[in-house]
Every structure is written in C-alpha cells, then in structure tokens.
Design a protein around this motif. Sequence first.
Motif, PDB file in Angstrom:
ATOM      1  N   LEU A  67       0.824  -1.209   0.000  1.00 61.24           N
ATOM      2  CA  LEU A  67       0.000   0.000   0.000  1.00 61.24           C
ATOM      3  C   LEU A  67       0.861   1.263   0.000  1.00 61.24           C
ATOM      4  CD1 LEU A  67      -2.812  -1.042   2.494  1.00 61.24           C
ATOM      5  CD2 LEU A  67      -3.033  -0.717   0.017  1.00 61.24           C
ATOM      6  N   ASP A  68       1.924   1.265   0.814  1.00 64.35           N
ATOM      7  CA  ASP A  68       2.826   2.420   0.874  1.00 64.35           C
ATOM      8  C   ASP A  68       3.464   2.694  -0.481  1.00 64.35           C
ATOM      9  OD1 ASP A  68       2.441   2.608   3.652  1.00 64.35           O
ATOM     10  OD2 ASP A  68       4.213   1.384   4.085  1.00 64.35           O
ATOM     11  N   GLN A  69       3.851   1.644  -1.170  1.00 61.51           N
ATOM     12  CA  GLN A  69       4.589   1.754  -2.432  1.00 61.51           C
ATOM     13  C   GLN A  69       3.683   1.867  -3.649  1.00 61.51           C
ATOM     14  OE1 GLN A  69       7.504   2.480  -0.796  1.00 61.51           O
ATOM     15  NE2 GLN A  69       8.403   1.620  -2.625  1.00 61.51           N
ATOM     16  N   LYS A  70       2.370   1.750  -3.441  1.00 56.93           N
ATOM     17  CA  LYS A  70       1.426   1.741  -4.566  1.00 56.93           C
ATOM     18  C   LYS A  70       1.788   0.641  -5.564  1.00 56.93           C
ATOM     19  CE  LYS A  70      -0.584   5.788  -3.407  1.00 56.93           C
ATOM     20  NZ  LYS A  70      -0.581   5.740  -1.980  1.00 56.93           N
ATOM     21  N   GLY A  71       2.191  -0.508  -5.004  1.00 56.65           N
ATOM     22  CA  GLY A  71       2.574  -1.646  -5.832  1.00 56.65           C
ATOM     23  C   GLY A  71       1.376  -2.381  -6.396  1.00 56.65           C
ATOM     24  N   GLN A  72       1.638  -3.212  -7.380  1.00 56.99           N
ATOM     25  CA  GLN A  72       0.608  -4.002  -8.040  1.00 56.99           C
ATOM     26  C   GLN A  72       0.696  -5.453  -7.586  1.00 56.99           C
ATOM     27  OE1 GLN A  72       2.302  -2.768 -11.927  1.00 56.99           O
ATOM     28  NE2 GLN A  72       0.161  -2.405 -12.485  1.00 56.99           N
ATOM     29  N   VAL A  73      -0.364  -6.204  -7.887  1.00 53.71           N
ATOM     30  CA  VAL A  73      -0.421  -7.629  -7.579  1.00 53.71           C
ATOM     31  C   VAL A  73      -0.694  -8.401  -8.860  1.00 53.71           C
ATOM     32  CG1 VAL A  73      -1.857  -9.418  -6.493  1.00 53.71           C
ATOM     33  CG2 VAL A  73      -1.141  -7.432  -5.171  1.00 53.71           C
ATOM     34  N   LEU A  74       0.080  -9.458  -9.059  1.00 53.59           N
ATOM     35  CA  LEU A  74      -0.246 -10.459 -10.072  1.00 53.59           C
ATOM     36  C   LEU A  74      -0.630 -11.709  -9.303  1.00 53.59           C
ATOM     37  CD1 LEU A  74      -0.470 -11.372 -13.006  1.00 53.59           C
ATOM     38  CD2 LEU A  74       1.942 -12.038 -12.895  1.00 53.59           C
ATOM     39  N   SER A  75      -1.910 -12.059  -9.313  1.00 48.40           N
ATOM     40  CA  SER A  75      -2.452 -13.159  -8.525  1.00 48.40           C
ATOM     41  C   SER A  75      -2.709 -14.365  -9.415  1.00 48.40           C
ATOM     42  CB  SER A  75      -3.757 -12.700  -7.858  1.00 48.40           C
ATOM     43  OG  SER A  75      -4.344 -13.741  -7.125  1.00 48.40           O
ATOM     44  N   ILE A  76      -2.128 -15.502  -9.016  1.00 46.47           N
ATOM     45  CA  ILE A  76      -2.216 -16.737  -9.791  1.00 46.47           C
ATOM     46  C   ILE A  76      -2.801 -17.837  -8.906  1.00 46.47           C
ATOM     47  CG2 ILE A  76      -0.906 -18.443 -11.113  1.00 46.47           C
ATOM     48  CD1 ILE A  76      -0.661 -15.597 -12.254  1.00 46.47           C
ATOM     49  N   SER A  77      -3.880 -18.468  -9.339  1.00 47.82           N
ATOM     50  CA  SER A  77      -4.427 -19.593  -8.579  1.00 47.82           C
ATOM     51  C   SER A  77      -3.444 -20.762  -8.669  1.00 47.82           C
ATOM     52  CB  SER A  77      -5.795 -19.999  -9.123  1.00 47.82           C
ATOM     53  OG  SER A  77      -5.693 -20.415 -10.472  1.00 47.82           O
ATOM     54  N   GLN A  78      -3.239 -21.470  -7.544  1.00 44.34           N
ATOM     55  CA  GLN A  78      -2.181 -22.474  -7.484  1.00 44.34           C
ATOM     56  C   GLN A  78      -2.572 -23.613  -6.546  1.00 44.34           C
ATOM     57  OE1 GLN A  78       1.033 -21.787  -9.076  1.00 44.34           O
ATOM     58  NE2 GLN A  78       1.323 -23.948  -8.736  1.00 44.34           N
ATOM     59  N   PHE A  79      -3.421 -24.535  -7.030  1.00 43.32           N
ATOM     60  CA  PHE A  79      -3.871 -25.632  -6.171  1.00 43.32           C
ATOM     61  C   PHE A  79      -2.722 -26.525  -5.738  1.00 43.32           C
ATOM     62  CE2 PHE A  79      -3.793 -27.987 -10.098  1.00 43.32           C
ATOM     63  CZ  PHE A  79      -3.569 -29.303  -9.726  1.00 43.32           C
ATOM     64  N   THR A  80      -1.621 -26.548  -6.486  1.00 48.01           N
ATOM     65  CA  THR A  80      -0.505 -27.438  -6.146  1.00 48.01           C
ATOM     66  C   THR A  80       0.197 -27.048  -4.849  1.00 48.01           C
ATOM     67  OG1 THR A  80       1.054 -26.222  -7.546  1.00 48.01           O
ATOM     68  CG2 THR A  80      -0.117 -28.086  -8.554  1.00 48.01           C
ATOM     69  N   LEU A  81      -0.119 -25.860  -4.298  1.00 52.99           N
ATOM     70  CA  LEU A  81       0.447 -25.495  -2.999  1.00 52.99           C
ATOM     71  C   LEU A  81      -0.023 -26.444  -1.901  1.00 52.99           C
ATOM     72  CD1 LEU A  81       0.220 -21.596  -3.034  1.00 52.99           C
ATOM     73  CD2 LEU A  81       2.254 -23.022  -3.267  1.00 52.99           C
ATOM     74  N   TYR A  82      -1.110 -27.143  -2.151  1.00 51.26           N
ATOM     75  CA  TYR A  82      -1.600 -28.126  -1.189  1.00 51.26           C
ATOM     76  C   TYR A  82      -1.261 -29.552  -1.605  1.00 51.26           C
ATOM     77  CZ  TYR A  82      -3.770 -24.694   1.742  1.00 51.26           C
ATOM     78  OH  TYR A  82      -3.968 -23.656   2.622  1.00 51.26           O
TER      79      TYR A  82
END
Length: 145
Positions: A67-82
């Motif tokens: 929030l401070d840096q006004k950064g962006q998010v690239l969000s990727i769904s990743q079922f393999t984390l489980y």
Amino acid sequence: MRVVVQRSKQASVTVNGEITGQIQYGVVLLVGVTHEDGEEEAKYVADKIANLRIFEDEEGKMNHSLLDQKGQVLSISQFTLYGDTRKGRRPNFMEAARPEVAEPLYDRFNQLLLEKGIDVQTGVFGAMMDVSLINDGPVTLIIEK
C-alpha cells in the motif's frame, strides 16, 4: 489458505499465448485454497499481504508495504500449494479445495485486495499458465491462515 508472495520488479502471466495479467512493480501471489477456507481466511491473508512491510525504504530496510509503495499484484491460482509429497512419488492433492469451492474464494480474495486500492491482475483460474517474473531481492514469503 496458503499464499506464496514474491516481490517482483515485473511479471506477467500468459494463457494460450495471450497475456492475461501483467505488472511492473509489486508482488506475484501464488494462491492456494483448502477445504476449510472461507471469508475469514481470505480477509486475513489479503490484509496481511497489503500491509506486509517487504519493500525497502531509503535506508535499504524493509519498512514499506504494498500500500505504501502503490505496488501491483499479479495473482495466480495455485492448487498445487496443497500437494502432499510425503508418500510415494506423485503428489496427493486431496487437501486442495475443489474448483467450485476454490474459484469463488480466490475471486473474493482478489476483490478484497482491489477494495484496498491495489491494482490486481490475474491469470485464468484452472488454466495452464506461463508465469514470468523478475524476483526482486529475491524476497519470497509464505503466508498461511
């Protein structure tokens, strides 16, 4: 909910040869959802990511948040984390939530980040994706609730 957070100088995700999401500065999130996850977990993780102090200040210390840096998010769904690899040679994905449960919660998680004023780009849920990034630092963390 389990999320791998990677601070990134730039990143993109491509599906079937087309870029579906792209950022210049911020974080890449690999987002996994399990059976017990719900609104509470999504809110906790979104708030943690938005406010996590992982960006350097003028003295080189990690004192600034997304929030401070006004950064962006690239969000990727990743079922393999489980994926459970304790037995045998093939991962067991029984702890990953089924798509009909995971997709709405993944979408809600991204919406919570958007509501905080963060630019959120995504891949395509359930698709085969090519993710490219320049990891900054590298800084990589795992957040779980």
